[in-house]
Scaffold this motif. Sequence first.
Motif, PDB file in Angstrom:
ATOM      1  N   MET A 209       1.012  -1.213  -0.201  1.00 32.33           N
ATOM      2  CA  MET A 209      -0.002  -0.243  -0.190  1.00 32.33           C
ATOM      3  C   MET A 209       0.982   1.255   0.194  1.00 32.33           C
ATOM      4  SD  MET A 209      -3.401  -0.328   2.486  1.00 32.33           S
ATOM      5  CE  MET A 209      -2.413  -1.041   3.966  1.00 32.33           C
ATOM      6  N   VAL A 210       1.890   0.934   0.920  1.00 27.25           N
ATOM      7  CA  VAL A 210       3.358   2.311   0.689  1.00 27.25           C
ATOM      8  C   VAL A 210       3.487   2.866  -0.454  1.00 27.25           C
ATOM      9  CG1 VAL A 210       4.899   3.464   2.135  1.00 27.25           C
ATOM     10  CG2 VAL A 210       3.353   1.775   3.301  1.00 27.25           C
ATOM     11  N   ARG A 211       4.423   2.174  -0.720  1.00 28.37           N
ATOM     12  CA  ARG A 211       4.798   1.643  -2.442  1.00 28.37           C
ATOM     13  C   ARG A 211       3.835   2.715  -3.775  1.00 28.37           C
ATOM     14  NH1 ARG A 211       6.017  -3.398  -3.032  1.00 28.37           N
ATOM     15  NH2 ARG A 211       7.653  -3.265  -1.992  1.00 28.37           N
ATOM     16  N   PHE A 212       2.460   1.363  -3.493  1.00 31.66           N
ATOM     17  CA  PHE A 212       1.545   2.238  -3.759  1.00 31.66           C
ATOM     18  C   PHE A 212       1.105   3.197  -4.676  1.00 31.66           C
ATOM     19  CE2 PHE A 212      -2.954   2.607  -4.901  1.00 31.66           C
ATOM     20  CZ  PHE A 212      -3.152   2.392  -6.609  1.00 31.66           C
ATOM     21  N   VAL A 213       1.479   4.244  -3.211  1.00 33.15           N
ATOM     22  CA  VAL A 213       0.894   5.667  -3.071  1.00 33.15           C
ATOM     23  C   VAL A 213       1.693   6.762  -3.218  1.00 33.15           C
ATOM     24  CG1 VAL A 213      -0.139   7.521  -0.952  1.00 33.15           C
ATOM     25  CG2 VAL A 213      -0.783   5.096  -1.064  1.00 33.15           C
ATOM     26  N   CYS A 214       3.294   6.140  -3.470  1.00 33.11           N
ATOM     27  CA  CYS A 214       4.447   6.632  -3.633  1.00 33.11           C
ATOM     28  C   CYS A 214       4.462   6.870  -4.673  1.00 33.11           C
ATOM     29  CB  CYS A 214       5.218   6.043  -2.800  1.00 33.11           C
ATOM     30  SG  CYS A 214       6.097   6.332  -1.019  1.00 33.11           S
ATOM     31  N   ASP A 215       4.294   5.810  -5.747  1.00 35.45           N
ATOM     32  CA  ASP A 215       4.033   6.114  -7.160  1.00 35.45           C
ATOM     33  C   ASP A 215       2.847   6.825  -7.597  1.00 35.45           C
ATOM     34  OD1 ASP A 215       6.067   3.904  -6.833  1.00 35.45           O
ATOM     35  OD2 ASP A 215       4.508   2.373  -7.544  1.00 35.45           O
ATOM     36  N   GLN A 216       1.977   7.383  -6.707  1.00 39.78           N
ATOM     37  CA  GLN A 216       1.198   8.473  -6.992  1.00 39.78           C
ATOM     38  C   GLN A 216       1.531   9.588  -6.930  1.00 39.78           C
ATOM     39  OE1 GLN A 216      -2.050   7.066  -8.467  1.00 39.78           O
ATOM     40  NE2 GLN A 216      -1.003   5.162  -8.401  1.00 39.78           N
ATOM     41  N   ARG A 218       4.629  10.795  -7.528  1.00 38.73           N
ATOM     42  CA  ARG A 218       5.695  10.918  -7.944  1.00 38.73           C
ATOM     43  C   ARG A 218       5.509  12.518  -8.964  1.00 38.73           C
ATOM     44  NH1 ARG A 218       6.372   6.460 -10.052  1.00 38.73           N
ATOM     45  NH2 ARG A 218       8.237   5.774  -8.449  1.00 38.73           N
ATOM     46  N   SER A 219       4.308  11.950  -9.780  1.00 35.41           N
ATOM     47  CA  SER A 219       4.177  13.685 -10.559  1.00 35.41           C
ATOM     48  C   SER A 219       4.023  14.643 -10.376  1.00 35.41           C
ATOM     49  CB  SER A 219       2.981  12.967 -11.663  1.00 35.41           C
ATOM     50  OG  SER A 219       2.108  13.019 -10.674  1.00 35.41           O
ATOM     51  N   PHE A 220       3.441  14.891  -9.146  1.00 35.11           N
ATOM     52  CA  PHE A 220       3.658  16.111  -8.204  1.00 35.11           C
ATOM     53  C   PHE A 220       4.509  16.710  -7.378  1.00 35.11           C
ATOM     54  CE2 PHE A 220       1.219  19.171  -4.558  1.00 35.11           C
ATOM     55  CZ  PHE A 220       0.916  19.510  -5.342  1.00 35.11           C
ATOM     56  N   GLU A 221       5.374  15.569  -7.328  1.00 35.28           N
ATOM     57  CA  GLU A 221       6.640  16.080  -6.964  1.00 35.28           C
ATOM     58  C   GLU A 221       7.587  16.392  -7.637  1.00 35.28           C
ATOM     59  OE1 GLU A 221      10.657  16.875  -5.855  1.00 35.28           O
ATOM     60  OE2 GLU A 221       8.627  16.544  -4.363  1.00 35.28           O
ATOM     61  N   ALA A 222       7.635  16.308  -9.126  1.00 34.05           N
ATOM     62  CA  ALA A 222       8.322  16.210 -10.404  1.00 34.05           C
ATOM     63  C   ALA A 222       7.810  17.795 -10.576  1.00 34.05           C
ATOM     64  CB  ALA A 222       7.897  15.073 -11.369  1.00 34.05           C
ATOM     65  N   LEU A 223       6.836  18.038 -10.179  1.00 32.66           N
ATOM     66  CA  LEU A 223       6.410  19.465 -10.956  1.00 32.66           C
ATOM     67  C   LEU A 223       6.130  20.383  -9.857  1.00 32.66           C
ATOM     68  CD1 LEU A 223       4.210  21.144 -12.794  1.00 32.66           C
ATOM     69  CD2 LEU A 223       2.309  20.558 -11.487  1.00 32.66           C
ATOM     70  N   HIS A 224       6.448  19.955  -8.758  1.00 32.28           N
ATOM     71  CA  HIS A 224       6.896  21.632  -8.291  1.00 32.28           C
ATOM     72  C   HIS A 224       7.987  21.034  -7.417  1.00 32.28           C
ATOM     73  CE1 HIS A 224       2.444  22.864  -8.510  1.00 32.28           C
ATOM     74  NE2 HIS A 224       2.159  21.851  -8.757  1.00 32.28           N
ATOM     75  N   CYS A 225       8.929  19.849  -6.995  1.00 27.03           N
ATOM     76  CA  CYS A 225      10.075  20.317  -6.767  1.00 27.03           C
ATOM     77  C   CYS A 225       9.614  19.872  -4.804  1.00 27.03           C
ATOM     78  CB  CYS A 225      10.785  20.926  -6.765  1.00 27.03           C
ATOM     79  SG  CYS A 225      11.180  20.997  -8.752  1.00 27.03           S
ATOM     80  N   ILE A 226       8.878  20.038  -4.996  1.00 25.01           N
ATOM     81  CA  ILE A 226       8.739  20.419  -2.998  1.00 25.01           C
ATOM     82  C   ILE A 226      10.019  19.390  -2.490  1.00 25.01           C
ATOM     83  CG2 ILE A 226       7.058  19.609  -1.408  1.00 25.01           C
ATOM     84  CD1 ILE A 226       5.006  18.606  -3.343  1.00 25.01           C
ATOM     85  N   GLY A 227      10.993  18.199  -2.523  1.00 24.91           N
ATOM     86  CA  GLY A 227      11.281  17.665  -2.135  1.00 24.91           C
ATOM     87  C   GLY A 227      12.627  18.580  -1.643  1.00 24.91           C
ATOM     88  N   ARG A 228      12.752  19.648  -2.134  1.00 23.98           N
ATOM     89  CA  ARG A 228      13.677  20.394  -2.390  1.00 23.98           C
ATOM     90  C   ARG A 228      13.812  21.897  -1.052  1.00 23.98           C
ATOM     91  NH1 ARG A 228      14.643  22.891  -7.702  1.00 23.98           N
ATOM     92  NH2 ARG A 228      13.439  24.243  -7.208  1.00 23.98           N
ATOM     93  N   GLU A 229      12.504  21.933  -1.321  1.00 25.41           N
ATOM     94  CA  GLU A 229      12.190  22.814   0.214  1.00 25.41           C
ATOM     95  C   GLU A 229      12.162  22.307   1.282  1.00 25.41           C
ATOM     96  OE1 GLU A 229      11.392  26.100  -0.234  1.00 25.41           O
ATOM     97  OE2 GLU A 229      12.281  25.824  -2.487  1.00 25.41           O
ATOM     98  N   VAL A 230      11.749  20.945   1.051  1.00 22.64           N
ATOM     99  CA  VAL A 230      11.702  19.753   2.738  1.00 22.64           C
ATOM    100  C   VAL A 230      12.846  19.764   3.066  1.00 22.64           C
ATOM    101  CG1 VAL A 230      10.973  17.985   3.493  1.00 22.64           C
ATOM    102  CG2 VAL A 230       9.515  19.082   1.513  1.00 22.64           C
ATOM    103  N   ALA A 231      14.157  19.678   1.837  1.00 24.61           N
ATOM    104  CA  ALA A 231      15.325  19.065   2.439  1.00 24.61           C
ATOM    105  C   ALA A 231      15.639  20.818   3.147  1.00 24.61           C
ATOM    106  CB  ALA A 231      16.405  18.635   1.195  1.00 24.61           C
ATOM    107  N   ALA A 232      15.389  21.986   2.527  1.00 19.88           N
ATOM    108  CA  ALA A 232      16.376  23.164   3.149  1.00 19.88           C
ATOM    109  C   ALA A 232      15.389  23.666   4.207  1.00 19.88           C
ATOM    110  CB  ALA A 232      15.588  24.199   1.433  1.00 19.88           C
TER     111      ALA A 232
END
Length: 363
Positions: A209-216, A218-232
């Motif tokens: 279930m976790v892996r299935f949701v993670c895949d969903q 991916r596209s939102f992260e690619a569009l907004h680059c949220i991970g970069r802001e989280v890391a900062a």
Amino acid sequence: MTDPVSRPSLSWRGAARPAAPAYAALDLGTNNCRLLIAMPTAQGFRVVDSFSRVVRLGEGLAASGRLSQAAMDRTLNALHVCVDRIGRRRLRGLRAIATEACRRAENGRSFLRRVEHETGLAIEMISTREEAELALESCAPLLRTAPGSGQSRALLFDIGGGSTEIAWVRLDKRSRPELIGYRSLPLGVVTLAEQFGDDAFTEAGYTSMVRFVCDQLRSFEALHCIGREVAAGRVRLIGTSGTVTTLASIALELPRYRRSAVDGIALPSSSALQAAGALRRMGRSGMEAHSCIGPDRARLVLPGCAIFEAIHRRWPCDAVMVADRGLRDGMLLRMMRDRSAQLPMPPFPIPSLSVAAGMVPSA
């Protein structure tokens, strides 16, 4: 079918005497029917009546594409209760909405027509964007930025029965939070519970279930680059759903659920994940017996935990702010503000409680 001649009338419409300063908001979701009646205050509003019932409107929807007769009958029974409560008061405003189950079902619109015919209650089917906006509206008081916090963004998630709304938000201490982008995932606790069945209670099924949701996500992260802001360190993670309030209850070891104990707290993500692990170890019978969960919700808790864990895995913030507020709160605040000009925002800071990372119940 109820005789249309005897259907209840909604007294807020065309009231003969001046209306009391109260508003009603009804949220018909995939799993629950919820009503909130409140009066405006300087800090927001004061609840004068509320009602919530598990109706399982979306039960079997993923397989059939339709709302079942039994689910519609259960829901109508709950709506009659809501209409009765609404009819006892003279209100300045009323709004009723339906979300994912009615959006997705082939017979969703015809069911809402039947509701209006039998109860007199007109329920509006809202878009996924408005659902995200209402969730943001309800949580806006919790998103005031602290001076020097460095947080300029928020990631808000609302785990529902049939869908999960993700909102990417700009924060500014001088103005209201602003929606930058949103994503509505066509999965929630009910849809995942039906998709994975008893496997949701196994380690392998939970991991899937976790892996299935993670895949969903991916596209939102690619569009907004949220991970970069989280890391900062610039992102505040905030969750509004039964899942996050349950995780907070388990982390705090509450003997029974108390809204005042969880709404607005900053829960360390490590505590939330440990609480999810404690719930998995409880198993279904343990969750059914737990006073903060019960038999009606036991099968839905682990799917919700999997969605939360996937969100955290994709965007690993140090803490999650817990919000026991939702679409009804957003509707009420909107109606009150539109009616009587701007409602003042509560002064910063909102009272909060940081939970020690080790505070989880023993298995």
